[in-house]
Design a protein around this motif. Structure first.
Motif, mmCIF file in Angstrom:
data_model
loop_
_atom_site.group_PDB
_atom_site.id
_atom_site.type_symbol
_atom_site.label_atom_id
_atom_site.label_comp_id
_atom_site.label_asym_id
_atom_site.label_seq_id
_atom_site.Cartn_x
_atom_site.Cartn_y
_atom_site.Cartn_z
ATOM 1 N N LYS A 203 54.125 7.299 -58.446
ATOM 2 C CA LYS A 203 53.910 8.213 -57.314
ATOM 3 C C LYS A 203 52.481 8.157 -56.771
ATOM 4 C CE LYS A 203 54.553 11.817 -54.601
ATOM 5 N NZ LYS A 203 55.310 11.747 -53.385
ATOM 6 N N PHE A 204 51.485 8.153 -57.671
ATOM 7 C CA PHE A 204 50.104 8.355 -57.221
ATOM 8 C C PHE A 204 49.249 7.097 -57.197
ATOM 9 C CE2 PHE A 204 51.509 12.486 -58.934
ATOM 10 C CZ PHE A 204 51.487 13.184 -57.732
ATOM 11 N N LYS A 205 49.651 6.051 -57.896
ATOM 12 C CA LYS A 205 48.914 4.789 -57.942
ATOM 13 C C LYS A 205 47.406 5.051 -58.080
ATOM 14 C CE LYS A 205 52.492 2.334 -55.442
ATOM 15 N NZ LYS A 205 53.484 3.367 -55.270
ATOM 16 N N THR A 206 46.653 4.946 -57.003
ATOM 17 C CA THR A 206 45.199 5.168 -57.074
ATOM 18 C C THR A 206 44.784 6.491 -56.447
ATOM 19 O OG1 THR A 206 44.871 3.939 -55.014
ATOM 20 C CG2 THR A 206 44.701 2.698 -57.070
ATOM 21 N N ASP A 207 45.741 7.302 -56.012
ATOM 22 C CA ASP A 207 45.433 8.585 -55.366
ATOM 23 C C ASP A 207 45.136 9.674 -56.400
ATOM 24 O OD1 ASP A 207 46.002 7.372 -52.940
ATOM 25 O OD2 ASP A 207 48.079 8.050 -52.927
ATOM 26 N N ASP A 208 44.280 10.605 -56.015
ATOM 27 C CA ASP A 208 44.057 11.806 -56.818
ATOM 28 C C ASP A 208 45.296 12.698 -56.685
ATOM 29 O OD1 ASP A 208 41.528 10.776 -57.029
ATOM 30 O OD2 ASP A 208 40.584 12.260 -55.744
ATOM 31 N N PHE A 209 45.488 13.576 -57.656
ATOM 32 C CA PHE A 209 46.601 14.514 -57.571
ATOM 33 C C PHE A 209 46.255 15.791 -58.318
ATOM 34 C CE2 PHE A 209 47.312 11.729 -61.165
ATOM 35 C CZ PHE A 209 47.689 12.563 -62.198
ATOM 36 N N THR A 210 46.933 16.854 -57.938
ATOM 37 C CA THR A 210 46.786 18.143 -58.612
ATOM 38 C C THR A 210 47.981 18.325 -59.552
ATOM 39 O OG1 THR A 210 48.069 19.364 -56.976
ATOM 40 C CG2 THR A 210 45.674 19.121 -56.550
ATOM 41 N N ARG A 211 47.919 19.357 -60.377
ATOM 42 C CA ARG A 211 49.053 19.591 -61.284
ATOM 43 C C ARG A 211 50.296 20.007 -60.497
ATOM 44 N NH1 ARG A 211 49.932 24.973 -62.960
ATOM 45 N NH2 ARG A 211 48.316 26.363 -62.218
ATOM 46 N N PHE A 212 50.104 20.646 -59.356
ATOM 47 C CA PHE A 212 51.245 21.028 -58.522
ATOM 48 C C PHE A 212 51.933 19.790 -57.937
ATOM 49 C CE2 PHE A 212 48.477 24.800 -58.346
ATOM 50 C CZ PHE A 212 49.342 25.710 -58.924
ATOM 51 N N GLU A 213 51.136 18.826 -57.517
ATOM 52 C CA GLU A 213 51.697 17.576 -57.005
ATOM 53 C C GLU A 213 52.401 16.808 -58.138
ATOM 54 O OE1 GLU A 213 48.526 16.651 -53.424
ATOM 55 O OE2 GLU A 213 47.958 16.173 -55.496
#
Length: 115
Positions: free
Chosen positions: A35-45
């Protein structure tokens, strides 16, 4: 050949033994990588991407942070962000190991025929 059957039967157990992540943690991590590969994410995401609930999600995230597969940054009062830090390739490991076993079996075949 009995050895070939044994390798087939035991292969998944061997993979689980050499993988630092247990089965459910591995599945969680693979979903995050996809889903996130190199992207940042939050716990909600992460919750939305994986379908895990808050408590279970936080447990898995903490495990991955501890093992340095993901990095946590930011401040607790503003919400942490996460980024995948270690992109292991379990599929590549699986293929290399399977190829190694096949090669070993092929080397054994002439010896068993001579007996």
């Amino acid at each position: 050949m009995d050895i070939e059957n044994a390798v087939e039967i035991l292969f998944e157990s061997i993979i689980l033994k050499i993988d630092e992540l247990d089965g459910s943690l591995r599945q969680f991590f693979e979903k995050l990588k996809k889903k996130f590969k190199t992207d940042d994410f939050t716990r909600f995401e992460a919750m939305e991407a994986t379908g895990f609930k808050k408590t279970q999600l936080q447990y898995y995230i903490n495990q991955l942070v501890q093992l340095e597969y993901i990095k946590q940054y930011g401040h607790g009062n503003k919400g942490y962000k996460y980024k995948i830090f270690h992109f292991d390739d379990i599929q590549s490991v699986r293929k290399k190991l399977k190829d190694h076993f096949i090669k070993q079996i092929q080397q054994l075949k002439p010896n068993t025929n001579e007996r």
